[in-house]
Scaffold this active site. Structure first.
Site, short mmCIF file in Angstrom:
data_model
loop_
_atom_site.label_atom_id
_atom_site.label_comp_id
_atom_site.label_asym_id
_atom_site.label_seq_id
_atom_site.Cartn_x
_atom_site.Cartn_y
_atom_site.Cartn_z
N ASP A 159 0.87 -1.17 0.00
CA ASP A 159 0.00 0.00 0.00
C ASP A 159 0.91 1.22 0.00
OD1 ASP A 159 -1.69 2.15 0.58
OD2 ASP A 159 -2.97 0.96 1.91
N TYR A 183 -7.41 16.96 -9.77
CA TYR A 183 -6.70 16.15 -10.76
C TYR A 183 -5.64 16.98 -11.47
CZ TYR A 183 -6.26 12.71 -14.58
OH TYR A 183 -5.80 11.79 -15.48
N LYS A 214 -1.50 16.51 -11.10
CA LYS A 214 -0.68 16.16 -12.27
C LYS A 214 0.34 17.25 -12.58
CE LYS A 214 -2.25 12.06 -13.18
NZ LYS A 214 -1.36 10.88 -12.99
N THR A 257 -8.02 0.45 -21.01
CA THR A 257 -7.96 -0.24 -19.72
C THR A 257 -9.28 -0.96 -19.47
OG1 THR A 257 -8.80 1.67 -18.52
CG2 THR A 257 -6.41 1.52 -18.81
#
Length: 268
Positions: free
Chosen positions: A62, A164, A168, A199
């Site tokens: 993790d 987001y 990034k 994906t």
């Protein structure tokens, strides 16, 4: 200038792909293994110590837990002579897109759940930073290595949501600053932008998507393999590269023989 195909060009190299059990990460791991590298993939769902594909070993980890990350890299150090390639692919914040019946991913920042910011930075940016610290120590000692941070055009343009984009952008800035510090030691750091990747999650929504210019998960892995096989890869350090542009530069195609068109800022 076109370069030779990277296939089987990484014999004797060791790679770690974080978050390498699904999606883009799994494709990267498989492409690197197909190129001859010995690959270790980390993730919460990785089968501990078990081979999960030819040349690929899983390490359950993790990346939000520092002790587990350190243990994973110690595991690799016991089994391999060096770390030649690190691909930081693990990420957080994609989970629980529907809350209380509402799709929250594209909501304005004042309506976003605050946990999404924390997830993207703890399981994403910070996870990349920590893994890079551990890999860089070995790479600096050997005066070689490649670190690839998986990023997106959201670093440069509003896509989906504020958290987001900021996370990034932080990833790309981290790439640039790590590259500055590692260049004198012969270690390359780049951000890599996949296109629309087929994906598992994307294919669930295939009926509503235009997949005509899409990429297999292995395509980004072929880009990493080409960079890792290039003896002059240091010329790219600090840059944000597009997987499809790397393919044109190095002369490889996707697994179906197609050459996806490189996207630009204007396209996304």
């Amino acid at each position: 200038m076109l370069k030779p195909s990277p296939m089987k060009s990484l014999e004797g190299k060791v790679a770690i792909v974080t978050g390498g059990t699904f999606g883009v990460g799994r494709g990267i791991a498989r492409a690197l293994a197909d190129s001859g590298a010995r690959v270790f993939v980390t993730g919460r769902s990785a089968p501990e110590g078990a081979p999960i594909h030819d040349g690929i070993t899983g390490i359950r980890c993790d990346h939000r837990l520092d002790a587990e990350v350190t243990a994973a890299f110690e595991h690799v150090a016991r089994e391999a002579p060096a770390i030649d390639i690190l691909v930081n692919n693990v990420w957080g914040g994609y989970e629980r897109m529907v809350e209380d019946g509402a799709f929250t991913w594209g909501k304005p920042f004042w309506e976003q759940p605050l946990w999404r910011w924390d997830a993207m930075f703890s399981a994403g940016v910070r996870a990349h930073y920590h893994a890079s610290q551990l890999a860089a120590r070995a790479m600096v000692a050997n005066r070689r290595g490649l670190i690839v941070n998986i990023s997106t055009w959201a670093a440069r343009k509003h896509i989906a949501n504020v958290a987001y984009g900021v996370s990034k952008a932080a990833t790309d800035k981290m790439t640039a600053d790590m590259a500055f510090e590692l260049q004198p030691h012969g270690v390359t750091v780049v951000s890599l932008y996949p296109g629309l990747v087929r994906t598992e999650k994307v294919m669930e929504a295939a009926a509503w998507l235009d997949l005509s210019n899409s990429e297999s998960p292995e395509f980004t892995g072929r880009a990493v393999a080409a960079l890792a096989a290039d003896p002059d890869v240091l010329r790219h350090t600090g840059a944000a590269l597009v997987s499809a542009s790397v393919a044109l530069d190095y002369g490889f195609t996707d697994i179906d023989g197609k050459s996806p068109r490189p996207l630009t800022l204007a396209d996304v």
